[in-house]
Design an enzyme around this catalytic site. Structure first.
Site, short mmCIF file in Angstrom:
data_model
loop_
_atom_site.label_atom_id
_atom_site.label_comp_id
_atom_site.label_asym_id
_atom_site.label_seq_id
_atom_site.Cartn_x
_atom_site.Cartn_y
_atom_site.Cartn_z
N THR A 177 0.87 -1.18 0.00
CA THR A 177 0.00 0.00 0.00
C THR A 177 0.90 1.22 0.00
O THR A 177 1.92 1.21 0.67
CB THR A 177 -0.84 0.03 1.30
OG1 THR A 177 -1.71 -1.09 1.31
CG2 THR A 177 -1.66 1.31 1.42
N VAL A 232 -13.31 -3.80 1.45
CA VAL A 232 -12.61 -2.58 1.86
C VAL A 232 -11.62 -2.96 2.96
O VAL A 232 -11.98 -3.69 3.89
CB VAL A 232 -13.60 -1.52 2.39
CG1 VAL A 232 -12.85 -0.31 2.93
CG2 VAL A 232 -14.57 -1.09 1.29
N GLY A 233 -10.38 -2.49 2.83
CA GLY A 233 -9.36 -2.79 3.83
C GLY A 233 -9.21 -1.68 4.84
O GLY A 233 -10.12 -0.86 5.06
N1 GLY Z 1 -3.42 -2.49 3.60
C1 GLY Z 1 -4.10 -2.48 2.39
C2 GLY Z 1 -5.23 -3.41 2.32
O1 GLY Z 1 -5.20 -4.46 2.94
O2 GLY Z 1 -6.15 -3.11 1.62
#
Ligand code: GLY
Length: 299
Positions: free
Chosen positions: A151, A180-181
């Site tokens: 990310t 959604v993360g």
């Molecule tokens: N950290 C990014 C996700 O898992 O969407």
């Protein structure tokens, strides 16, 4: 004045932010421009950011992004945005031009259109490389557990003493549509507060969002913790509470321009440059220094 970004590929964003901040631009303007550099570069899409990202399990690129302004705690995010390559710019519009903090799905697409962003066909947001990976995924039904969670997260502190945090991601390749993360959630993917500093995270967002790590780091700094100690404490707590290994890394910046990072990564393989790093690499710039890559060892 300082800025810090996750992974090696953030260096172009940090170079851009450093130039902008030194030209007296705000941390918010500098951060958005820096993140846009990576979002628009198709060669960095394989790191799960912007143009050239991997699609979801149905072949659609769905992007999440967020921005938080430490001066006033204003926040904006978009989730599962389809058809636009610069989700952080749309997130900024949510923060500045809507009365909301988060807009998702078809509502986010309509909002982006209404704000003057030009939609693109899904196909133009992928590259030949990510298209072929998706075709292979469809044939083999590769599990999402086998893939990475890179990310782009960036934190900036400007000359006026304002701190801003921003995050942009496609989430894991071939994710469940609508997933959604942590990245677009305040306190999870990012947090910024001029009373202490800013923090952001990268890694397995489905796990990390349970710990609100960015808020915890900023809170610890506000209570007097050093930036590195705050990062280590929050990552240690996640490691101990979760038990099983998972991918997690955090970055933080305090109001003195000091930076910290902590991670549960023993190594990171740069898929584009075929280079192995023994830990979590991140990019950093501080006043009077040249932007560089640093590596944080496994905690
Ligand atoms: N950290 C990014 C996700 O898992 O969407």
């Amino acid at each position: 004045m300082a800025c810090i970004g996750t992974w090696t590929f953030s260096l172009a964003a940090i170079n851009s932010c450093a130039d902008q901040i030194q030209s007296n631009h705000t941390s918010l303007d500098s951060l958005i421009q820096g993140v846009n550099v990576i979002e628009e570069d198709p060669s960095t899409g394989v790191y799960l950011v912007g143009r050239g990202s991997y699609p979801n399990a149905e072949g659609t690129v769905q992007l999440d992004a967020a921005v938080m302004d430490g001066e006033n705690l204003h926040f904006g995010s978009v989730c599962t945005l389809e058809g636009y390559s610069k989700p952080i710019s749309v997130a900024r519009c949510v923060m500045e031009k809507s009365k909301h903090s988060m807009i998702v799905g078809s509502g986010a697409c309509k909002f982006a259109h209404d704000m003057g962003f030009v939609a693109e066909p899904n196909d133009s947001l992928m590259t030949e490389e990510t298209r072929m990976a998706y075709e292979k995924y469809k044939l083999s039904s590769q599990s999402v557990d086998q893939v990475v969670h890179d990310t782009l997260a960036v934190l900036c502190l400007d000359k006026m003493g304002n701190v801003t945090a921003g995050v942009s991601t496609s989430g894991p390749p071939f994710k469940t549509p609508g997933r959604v993360g942590d990245s677009p959630l305040p306190g999870c993917g990012l947090y910024a507060d001029n009373m202490a500093g800013a923090a952001a995270v990268t890694g397995d967002g489905d796990i990390m969002m349970r710990y609100c790590p960015s808020y915890h780091i900023v809170r610890l700094m506000r209570e007097g913790a050093g930036v590195q100690d705050a990062c280590d404490k929050v990552v240690t707590e996640m490691k101990e509470r979760h038990g099983a290994p998972f991918e997690a890394a955090v970055i933080a910046l305090n109001m003195k321009g000091e930076v910290g990072a902590s991670s549960l990564l023993k190594e990171w393989i740069d898929v584009r440059n075929k280079k192995v790093y023994n830990g979590f690499p991140y990019s950093v710039w501080q006043l009077g220094k040249t932007p560089t890559i640093q590596i944080q060892q496994y905690l």
